[in-house]
Design an enzyme around this catalytic site. Sequence first.
Site, PDB file in Angstrom:
ATOM      1  N   ASP A 374       0.820  -1.203   0.000  1.00  0.00           N
ATOM      2  CA  ASP A 374       0.000   0.000   0.000  1.00  0.00           C
ATOM      3  C   ASP A 374       0.860   1.261   0.000  1.00  0.00           C
ATOM      4  OD1 ASP A 374       0.908  -0.475   2.577  1.00  0.00           O
ATOM      5  OD2 ASP A 374      -1.020  -0.096   3.552  1.00  0.00           O
ATOM      6  N   HIS A 378       0.732   3.936  -2.811  1.00  0.00           N
ATOM      7  CA  HIS A 378       0.564   5.353  -2.474  1.00  0.00           C
ATOM      8  C   HIS A 378       1.550   6.209  -3.263  1.00  0.00           C
ATOM      9  CE1 HIS A 378       0.020   8.717   0.566  1.00  0.00           C
ATOM     10  NE2 HIS A 378       1.196   9.042   0.030  1.00  0.00           N
ATOM     11  N   GLU A 379       2.843   5.864  -3.203  1.00  0.00           N
ATOM     12  CA  GLU A 379       3.856   6.693  -3.859  1.00  0.00           C
ATOM     13  C   GLU A 379       3.695   6.681  -5.378  1.00  0.00           C
ATOM     14  OE1 GLU A 379       5.267   8.655  -2.048  1.00  0.00           O
ATOM     15  OE2 GLU A 379       5.082   7.662  -0.122  1.00  0.00           O
ATOM     16  N   HIS A 382       0.956   8.929  -6.556  1.00  0.00           N
ATOM     17  CA  HIS A 382       1.370  10.334  -6.695  1.00  0.00           C
ATOM     18  C   HIS A 382       1.858  10.587  -8.120  1.00  0.00           C
ATOM     19  CE1 HIS A 382       0.789  11.974  -2.756  1.00  0.00           C
ATOM     20  NE2 HIS A 382       1.599  11.126  -2.160  1.00  0.00           N
ATOM     21  N   TYR A 393       0.119  20.787  -4.265  1.00  0.00           N
ATOM     22  CA  TYR A 393       0.458  20.166  -2.980  1.00  0.00           C
ATOM     23  C   TYR A 393       0.376  21.176  -1.838  1.00  0.00           C
ATOM     24  CZ  TYR A 393       2.354  16.335  -0.252  1.00  0.00           C
ATOM     25  OH  TYR A 393       2.516  15.309   0.654  1.00  0.00           O
ATOM     26  N   GLU A 402      -2.944  13.672  -1.240  1.00  0.00           N
ATOM     27  CA  GLU A 402      -2.547  12.643  -0.275  1.00  0.00           C
ATOM     28  C   GLU A 402      -3.642  11.594  -0.086  1.00  0.00           C
ATOM     29  OE1 GLU A 402       0.138  11.717   1.476  1.00  0.00           O
ATOM     30  OE2 GLU A 402       1.287  13.119   0.273  1.00  0.00           O
ATOM     31  N   ASP A 417      -9.365  -8.037   5.021  1.00  0.00           N
ATOM     32  CA  ASP A 417      -9.662  -7.773   6.416  1.00  0.00           C
ATOM     33  C   ASP A 417      -9.480  -6.292   6.712  1.00  0.00           C
ATOM     34  OD1 ASP A 417      -6.932  -7.405   6.386  1.00  0.00           O
ATOM     35  OD2 ASP A 417      -6.469  -9.230   7.507  1.00  0.00           O
ATOM     36  N   ASP A 470       2.323  21.684   7.634  1.00  0.00           N
ATOM     37  CA  ASP A 470       1.996  20.537   6.772  1.00  0.00           C
ATOM     38  C   ASP A 470       1.411  21.021   5.447  1.00  0.00           C
ATOM     39  OD1 ASP A 470       1.632  17.794   6.090  1.00  0.00           O
ATOM     40  OD2 ASP A 470      -0.444  17.847   6.828  1.00  0.00           O
ATOM     41  N   HIS A 475      -1.490  16.291   4.827  1.00  0.00           N
ATOM     42  CA  HIS A 475      -1.611  14.957   5.431  1.00  0.00           C
ATOM     43  C   HIS A 475      -2.745  14.925   6.455  1.00  0.00           C
ATOM     44  CE1 HIS A 475       2.615  14.823   3.964  1.00  0.00           C
ATOM     45  NE2 HIS A 475       2.280  13.571   3.688  1.00  0.00           N
TER      46      HIS A 475
END
Length: 564
Positions: A374, A378-379, A382, A393, A402, A417, A470, A475
Amino acid sequence: MKKVIPAVLAASLTFGGLAFPLNHTFAAEKVKYDQQLKTPSSIIGLWKAPEGVSKQEALYAFLQSKASLFKSTGNAKDQFKIVKEQVDSNTNTTHFRTVEQYNGIPIYGSAQTTALDKDNNVFAFFGKVTPNLARAVIPTTATVSKDEAIQVAKQNIEEQIGEVNYYDGDIDSDLMIYPYKGKNYLAYVIKASTSKPEPGYWHYFIDATNGNIIHSFNAIQEALPENPDPVQARGMDIFGKLQTFQAVKDPNTGAHYLFDGTRSKGVHTFNAMHLGTDIFIILSALLGYTGDEVKSPSNFFYDPAAVSAHINAEKVYDYYQKTFKRNSLDDKGMKIISSVHIGDKWNNAAWNGKQMLYGDGDGQRMISLSGGLDVIGHEMTHGVISNTADLEYEGESGALNESLADIMGSFIENKTDEGLWLMGEDIWTPDIPGDGLRSLSDPASVYIGGYTESGYYPDHYSQRYLGDQDHGGVHVNSSINNKAAYLLTQGGTHYGVTVQGIGKAKAEKIFYRALTLYLTSSSDFSQMRQAMTQAARDLYPDKNGAPSAEVQAINDAYDAVGVY
């Protein structure tokens, strides 16, 4: 159980019963306005194209017809430039991406998407339009050269991180009109990627009339032998599991390299050799430099972090190709480049605008980040985002950037799960089972510190972080859209609103369509809802004036998190 997260992983409109299937029964126009610009951020409803016009002519006729709404006195062809035309054969629709321009110079952050049906009628518009643009007085002659502006940016970067001997790939520089804090500047928008002495994806806005820095931020989301032979290779990943994957062999020396040439222009994995944050210089790799290649004398590779990065990058490539028929991150077959062993016990992973970077972790808070499918999803997402909506961003658009990386990373991991909804659970706190870096199902269970009144991630728009840290909460506030994604997929009741989940298979298609066809660089949470609603309506049309179950679920999910 409350969980603590580090601060490092870089890694609206309710349409109600509006009937708008793609065969287009005529529907009243629904317009939503940008709160700051006071011009439409979305127009939903059928605009009938004149007979006999081309698709591009229909687009410009539509934009011209909305001049009063856009507060525009100029010619639409002069104001809007087409940057992409995309045909969706599944729905028989055409989607244009445009940018505003002033005297031929594009305006930063002012992008639009417009959707046409098979008869060239416009049924959806999203984006931001600058009011009274033709009357504006903005300088259009640069007295500072492109090279001088790049030098200003490089000097400032080195003041922050030290001397940079090499930049990763070319430094991008575009002359644009840059709206910032109520003023329009003629500016060079410069983007530079660094690996040493510190990873970064630097954005600079340099005044083209005097060379001053208007604004800047670091948007890090935080070579082969000639004619190699493709081979099937093996190796242990970071969890001790034997993996089989594609590599290549030098027919002259017998050496094997972690390069998979069976997927478009390749999946290529490198070793940064723990040299601070030193990474491969991508241009050197493309010219055949093999000093830092992941190399083995046989088809068995002994670097678990590199094996994990390689096999997971292949899996992410396959997900996008099989699920959406997307040809790599840019949909043009770009090479996927990963580097492992960044720095000394670096607790981070990042997309730097050119490639993926993975630290080894310190063994306590994190283990090698390349082991988290994951995280890699995610990366790499991007990279997809930067090649589609290119969400800025900062602020809400950065939070969506994000969030979409989290959401697609979770869908790529595809667990059955609760782990599906935990980000980075496989590499986070190895001695503590059942926790993760972020939770999409229960964001408010994860402690984030002083950003919010509660100290935990927000799960409702009313609780969002409004400060400057941030990058304006990219995030922190990502959790709001993450919660909506969970509710849309799984269902549930949140703040008194019950959502009937539609399942992963439908949800992932709607999110991808919203990202690639409707979101723009400056989209906010409200526009995310609008884009999702339109994407769902494209795939699951309303019937007899009532929204489909999928559209209703989106309305309910965003109601539940307070996004309208």
